[in-house]
Motif scaffolding. Sequence first.
Motif, PDB file in Angstrom:
ATOM      1  N   ILE A 208      -3.741 -22.347 -22.303  1.00  0.00           N
ATOM      2  CA  ILE A 208      -3.046 -23.645 -22.209  1.00  0.00           C
ATOM      3  C   ILE A 208      -1.847 -23.526 -21.269  1.00  0.00           C
ATOM      4  O   ILE A 208      -1.633 -24.376 -20.392  1.00  0.00           O
ATOM      5  CB  ILE A 208      -2.558 -24.098 -23.610  1.00  0.00           C
ATOM      6  CG1 ILE A 208      -3.733 -24.348 -24.544  1.00  0.00           C
ATOM      7  CG2 ILE A 208      -1.643 -25.317 -23.511  1.00  0.00           C
ATOM      8  CD1 ILE A 208      -4.479 -25.615 -24.288  1.00  0.00           C
ATOM      9  N   GLU A 212      -1.393 -25.532 -17.781  1.00  0.00           N
ATOM     10  CA  GLU A 212      -0.272 -26.462 -17.609  1.00  0.00           C
ATOM     11  C   GLU A 212       0.519 -26.119 -16.337  1.00  0.00           C
ATOM     12  O   GLU A 212       0.918 -27.010 -15.578  1.00  0.00           O
ATOM     13  CB  GLU A 212       0.638 -26.394 -18.843  1.00  0.00           C
ATOM     14  CG  GLU A 212       1.472 -27.627 -19.009  1.00  0.00           C
ATOM     15  CD  GLU A 212       1.938 -27.823 -20.456  1.00  0.00           C
ATOM     16  OE1 GLU A 212       1.915 -26.859 -21.239  1.00  0.00           O
ATOM     17  OE2 GLU A 212       2.336 -28.950 -20.766  1.00  0.00           O
ATOM     18  N   THR A 233      -2.377 -31.658 -24.081  1.00  0.00           N
ATOM     19  CA  THR A 233      -2.643 -30.360 -24.721  1.00  0.00           C
ATOM     20  C   THR A 233      -3.152 -30.582 -26.148  1.00  0.00           C
ATOM     21  O   THR A 233      -2.913 -31.628 -26.746  1.00  0.00           O
ATOM     22  CB  THR A 233      -1.358 -29.502 -24.760  1.00  0.00           C
ATOM     23  OG1 THR A 233      -0.327 -30.275 -25.380  1.00  0.00           O
ATOM     24  CG2 THR A 233      -0.920 -29.104 -23.373  1.00  0.00           C
TER      25      THR A 233
END
Length: 376
Positions: A208, A212, A233
């Motif tokens: 993640i 990002e 997310t």
Amino acid sequence: MTKSGSKPVNPPLWLLAELTYRCPLHCAYCANPLNLGDPDDELSTDDWFRVLKEGRDLGAVQLGFSGGEPLMRKDLEQLVAHAKGLGYYTNLITSAVGLNEKRILALKEAGLDHIQISFQSADPDLSDAIAGKRHAFEHKKSMFKAVKDNGFPMVMNVVITRQNIESIEAIMALAIELEADFVELATSQYYGWALHNRDALLPSQSQIEEAEAKVNAIRYSQQGIGPKFIFVTPDYHESRPKPCMSGWGNIFLNIAPDGKALPCHSAAMLDLPHPNVKEHSLSYIWQESESFNHFRGFDWMREPCRSCNEKENDFGGCRCQAMLLTGDPANADPVCSKSPHHHVIEEAVAKANQGCHSAALARTVKNSQIILSVKP
Ligand code: FES
């Protein structure tokens, strides 16, 4: 305006018409319910005409046509035209499988405002493997261009999972190449079929964070030009829950293919008396029914939500997630670190962080039954 308890009931601003659960794709992240019901029970065209009118009379302004795959309904263009005549802003949420130039023109003529097309990956082989349909990727690309050429604002939607998160830059490059207007990079929500496959789908914390950072770097390099990227997310990696549906029975009304009226797309699995539009008016359902009033407002809350100073921001999170993960929809959403059940989320994330060893199971429907099959 009628009342629920002492508070006025807001109008259902957003109506989602799930026209059918039938779908030509087999995505392992599908959030449709496990029990898809009988396709012969789908609402008729006339049923939908009446429901759309009642929704508009109640104050609904935005209408999404969804599924399953809404293009499987041959009366889609008729429904769009009817909705447009009633004054809705209309949105088609589709895989584009079943779309062609003729239907795009017909939808345009019917007054459709907006189309959202899902992609699974920027890599044709991986995309077709995730969707469970050969040549779907090339078809989606050509339909995306055709839709854009016909003047629709274009939204690309990509459900992000372990299978595609590491190629998020390539997905963004595809969106730029196709001149998308908006791109939703939304990590999978773990309901229905997706919950079955959670171990195979849930990205790790480092995946993640890396994704990002890549999204932010590309956004920065765009200098305001090109698609607007939205990266969502997974709530599993948060310490506070999402304000699901902006609150139960607050602004969102979902109609399932068989006519069940639901406060969200997953609520059918909750043990509530779900009213059906075949038997009740939408006005009664929205304002008076037990199902829509059950978790409306704050009176239903237990601790820790009841005394929480954040309850007006997140409404205690998601009732369906509380049911699926704690066995009781009146519990706090276990995503919240204040929930006594938060450990179930931490355990799932710990598993994801250790690496995945399970295969995702494709969503398959045969004679209305879902058949499990292993997808490589
Ligand atoms: Fe049902 Fe969140 S999905 S309340």
